[in-house]
Enzyme design. Sequence first.
Site, PDB file in Angstrom:
ATOM      1  N   GLY A   1       0.790  -1.223   0.000  1.00 14.75           N
ATOM      2  CA  GLY A   1       0.000   0.000   0.000  1.00 14.75           C
ATOM      3  C   GLY A   1       0.822   1.273   0.000  1.00 14.75           C
ATOM      4  N   ASP A   2       1.738   1.405   0.961  1.00 15.05           N
ATOM      5  CA  ASP A   2       2.491   2.654   1.092  1.00 15.05           C
ATOM      6  C   ASP A   2       3.259   3.005  -0.171  1.00 15.05           C
ATOM      7  OD1 ASP A   2       2.067   3.604   3.740  1.00 15.05           O
ATOM      8  OD2 ASP A   2       3.329   1.996   4.518  1.00 15.05           O
ATOM      9  N   ALA A   3       4.072   2.063  -0.627  1.00 14.08           N
ATOM     10  CA  ALA A   3       4.955   2.363  -1.754  1.00 14.08           C
ATOM     11  C   ALA A   3       4.141   2.591  -3.026  1.00 14.08           C
ATOM     12  CB  ALA A   3       5.964   1.233  -1.954  1.00 14.08           C
TER      13      ALA A   3
END
Lengths: 402, 401
Positions: free
Chosen positions: A171-173
Site C-alpha cells: 500500500g504505502d509504496a
Amino acid sequence: MQDALKGIRVVDFGHVLAGPYCTMQLASLGAEVIKVETRARPDEQRAHRGDGTHANLEANSNFFECNLGKLSCSINLTTDEGRALAKRLVATADIVLENMRPGVMTKLGLDYDELVKVKPDLIMLSLSGFGGTGPWRRYAAYNPCFTSVGGVSHLTGYTEKKPNTMTNSGGDARAGTAAVFAAMIALRFRQQTGRGQYIDSSSCEVINSMIGDQMMDYAMNRRSPRRHGNSDAAMAPHNVYRCAGADEWISIAVGSDAEWQGLVRALGSPDWALAPEYATAEGRWTHRDRLDQSIAAWSADKSYYDAMRLLQAEGVPATPSFKAEDLFNDPHVLARGAVQEVDHPVLGRRKTITPPYRLSRTPARIRRTAPQLGGDNDHVFKTLLGMGDAEIARLEDAKVIY
Amino acid sequence: MQGGLKLKVIELCDFVAGPYCGKLLADFGADVIKIEKPGRGDDARHIGPFRDDQPNPEASGTFLYLNTGKRSVTLDIETEDGRAVLRELLRDADVLIEDRMPGELAGLGLGYEDLQALNPGLIVTSITPFGQVGPYRDYKARHLNLYHASGQGYLLPMWAINLDVPPCQGPGYLGLYDGGMAGATATLAALFWRDNGGSGQHIDVSIQHAMMALERSQLRRYVDDGVSPNRTGKGRLLESLVECKDGEFAVVILSSQQQWEGLWRAMGRPEWGIKPPFDTQKGRSDNYAELRKRLNDWSRTVTQNELFHRIQTEGSAAAPILTAEGVFKSEQFRSRNHFVTIDHPVAGPLEYVDQPTRLPNADLPAKRPAPLLGQHTAEVLGGLPGYDRDRLQRLARNGVI
C-alpha cells in the site's frame, strides 16, 4: 547531464512512508525537494524503531530508503511564525505534498485554499488512507488498512488460508508511486493550461485501481474473486517448486504448447512428460497436481539459478523467488545499475535500489543521500528566502526554526 | 474539443503492463491509438473475466478495464506495408509505448535510432520484464515470475507460520501494473522536459526493477544486518488479522502504545490489557501469540463493521478486509465516486473502477469504452497522407490491416 524536472521545486510536508516515497522519486527525476520537518515532532520514520522510540534521529535506514536526494529544513509548524515561514517557502514552489491526517493542514492554516493565495498555479497533493472527503475521512489508516480496504488483502495468499495484508510495498509504496504519476500529470496540465491542481488521493482507491481487472468480475457477474496462491485459472504448470538450497524456490509459468515442449526438453525429456494427458493445455491444467509433483522432483536437486538457466535456455518463463541477498548481488540487477552505493554520515556507505526507469537523455538518479534534520537550513533560509543571520538566530532561539 | 491531455500516443503492447501505461494517459484525454494483431488482437481479450464465463474477445473484463478511452487499429507490423503504416503514424506522434522483447523492433527497422531520425521529438517508452540491458534481458517472465524475481514474492504470504509455506505471488496482475505505472510516470517526465526546451528520448522500464524499488523498505533489512528478511514475519509487533462474528476478517494496528490504547478502549477496557505483560509494547510483542488469541476472543463477539467503527471512533486504526463486493458496496468508495459507469457496444453498461487521481482544474472528456478490435482502423488510417480508400482496401485484402 540534463534533468527532466530541472527548475521544479517541491515542498514536502510528507512523513512516514507514502508521502516521502513520492517526493523521493520526484527528486530522482531532477526536482529540488525540500523536506519541512521539526524535532518538536520528528517524522515517525526517523524516530520509531522496533518496539520503541529511538534517540538518534539520523540512524534509521528506512528513513534513508524513502528520503534519498532531498534537502531538509526544520520549521516548527506549531508556531505562528513557523507557519508563516512555511508559506513563504511554498510561495517559491511548484508542488506541495502532505500526508497528514485529513484536516490537520487546515488546522495549521496550510491547506490548499490558503496556499493557493501565495502561489496561484500551485500543484498540491494530499495523500491519506481513505481520502479527504466521505464518511471515513477522519479515520486513521496505515499500510495494512490500505491493502485491506483496497481489496488486495483478500486476494493475497493461498486459497485455503487466511487473507494477507502484504508488506509495505503493498500500500504505502504504491500509494507514493501513484502520487508521482499524479504530480507528473498535474505538471503536464500546468504546462498545457497554466493551471494548478489540488489532488486528494486515497491510498485505498489507488491500490484498488491496480486490481481493476479483478473488480470486473463483480461488475459483470456479481462475483468476488478469491485468492489463489501461485496458481492460474488456465495455465499449468504455474507454481513455485522447491530447489536444492535452503528455502530456494523456482517459479515456472507455462502458457503455451511451445513453452511446454521447452520445459520437457529442459527436463531431459523424461518418460512421464510424454503422457498424452500433458499434450494439451487443458490436460496439463486438469492434472496440474501430479504435474507439480513431477516438476518438484526434478527441481529438488538443483540450485534455483541452475533451474532458471536450464528453463530459460529453452524459452520457458522461469525465475527464482529471489531473496534480498540475491538481488543485491545478482549479475543482471547489477548490470542494469539497479543497485548503487550511497554514503550516509551516520549509516555509512550502503547499497540501495536506484530509480526503475532509465531515461536516455535525462537519467533519473540518486543525486544525494538522505538529509539530516535541518541539514539544509542555510540554503533554504538564506539562499532561497534571503533571510539574514540575525533573523535566523532569533527564530532558532524561539524554536521556530527547530 | 475538451481540455484533456493534448498528446498522440501509439501503443504497441499486449496484456497488462504496457496497456496500463496507455490507459493512464488515455483516461486523461490523450489520443491513444492501440495497434493490435489482425484477427486475434490483444492477448487480454482472451483471458476474461467474461459475463457468465462465456468467452468473447470483445468483452473481456481485463481488456475492457485496461483499454478505456483508446482507439484500436489492426496492423500487421511483420509486413513491410504494415511497418510503413506504423512509421506514418509515428511521424507526428508524441509517444510510442512498446513491450516487444529487446531488439525485436530494431530488427524490424523500428528501433529507437530509426524512430528518432523519423521524429526527433518522439518519446519511446519500452516496458519489458527485465529491461533493455543486462544478461536476463531476453528472459521470459509472466506475472508469477516477476513477482518472485522482484523479491516481493519471497516475502509473501507475510506472517507465514514457517518456511514450508511456499513463497507466493501478489494478487491479480499487480506487478504488471507497477511496470505500467513506472512507464507512464517516466513518459510524462520526458514530455515535460521535451516541451521545456528538450527533445525526445528513449525510456527503458524493467518491471523487475520497478517492483524491486517498491519493496525497498523490506529489502534494505539485508543491507542492515546481512540477513534476507523472509515471509515468517517482520520481527516486530505491527498488526494482527482478526476474525469477526460474521465470519469476515479485519486488521487491527498494534504499532504503538497509542494505537493499543484506542483498541483497548474499543474492546471495552478489559482488565488484562492494562496489566503485565500486556501493558507495554514489549510485553505485547513478547506474548504475541497469546495477544492474538485474546484479540480474536473479542473480535468474534462483534461484526466486521462494528469492530472497524468502534476502534476508529477511539482514534486508532483498523480496517475491514474487503472483497470486490465489499469495495463496490462501501459507502466511502461510493461517496468519492470511485466508480464510473461506461457503456460498451458489446459488454453494455458496467461499473468500472475510475482513475483515483482526480484533477479538479482540468476539463476532461467523459470516459469512453475500450475499442472493438480494429474499430478505428479506417478512421485513423484514412486520415494519413497517401492512404486513400483504394490503398486501405488493398492492405485489408492482404491481411495487413
